[in-house]
Motif scaffolding. Structure first.
Motif, mmCIF file in Angstrom:
data_model
loop_
_atom_site.group_PDB
_atom_site.id
_atom_site.type_symbol
_atom_site.label_atom_id
_atom_site.label_comp_id
_atom_site.label_asym_id
_atom_site.label_seq_id
_atom_site.Cartn_x
_atom_site.Cartn_y
_atom_site.Cartn_z
ATOM 1 N N HIS A 146 37.483 -1.986 -81.726
ATOM 2 C CA HIS A 146 36.304 -1.961 -82.602
ATOM 3 C C HIS A 146 35.343 -3.120 -82.298
ATOM 4 C CE1 HIS A 146 33.920 -0.947 -86.072
ATOM 5 N NE2 HIS A 146 33.999 -2.194 -86.505
ATOM 6 N N THR A 153 34.086 3.410 -82.811
ATOM 7 C CA THR A 153 33.997 3.727 -84.236
ATOM 8 C C THR A 153 35.404 3.857 -84.808
ATOM 9 O OG1 THR A 153 34.007 6.111 -83.865
ATOM 10 C CG2 THR A 153 31.840 5.011 -83.890
ATOM 11 N N TYR A 154 35.493 3.763 -86.130
ATOM 12 C CA TYR A 154 36.794 3.929 -86.785
ATOM 13 C C TYR A 154 37.368 5.315 -86.483
ATOM 14 C CZ TYR A 154 36.202 -0.332 -89.594
ATOM 15 O OH TYR A 154 36.063 -1.627 -90.010
#
Length: 100
Positions: free
Chosen positions: A9, A15-16
């Motif tokens: 990250h 992105t998550y």
């Protein structure tokens, strides 16, 4: 796995959602909690402290105290060395009395 997720990250900009898919993490909230702990406490925040919380906290305090003492001793040694060098150069410059 926590460190990998944090690195992906922060360093890679993932992105998550992408991290969850890549690492097989079912809960987005878990990633947010890891990120928050990392931002607040660094690597120490990612350690599993279940059952040993006081031990880790005490160990962290102990290591901080040791590091503080180490820095203090380094400064004292520098001052001492400067004084020794200074006194040696002063004593070698003093004129000697003749013994006639």
């Amino acid at each position: 796995m926590k460190r990998v997720a944090i690195r992906l990250h922060l360093e890679e900009g993932w992105t998550y959602r992408r991290i969850m898919e890549h690492l097989g993490i079912p809960d987005r909230h878990r990633l947010k909690v890891w990120m928050k702990k990392y931002k607040l406490q660094g690597e120490f925040g990612l350690m599993d402290k279940r059952g040993n919380r006081e031990e880790y906290i005490d160990q962290d305090r102990y290591m901080h105290a040791v590091e503080t003492r180490k820095q203090l001793l380094k400064k004292c040694l520098q001052i001492w060395m400067q004084e020794v060098c200074s006194s040696n150069t002063k004593s070698s410059r003093k004129p000697r009395k003749s013994t006639t």
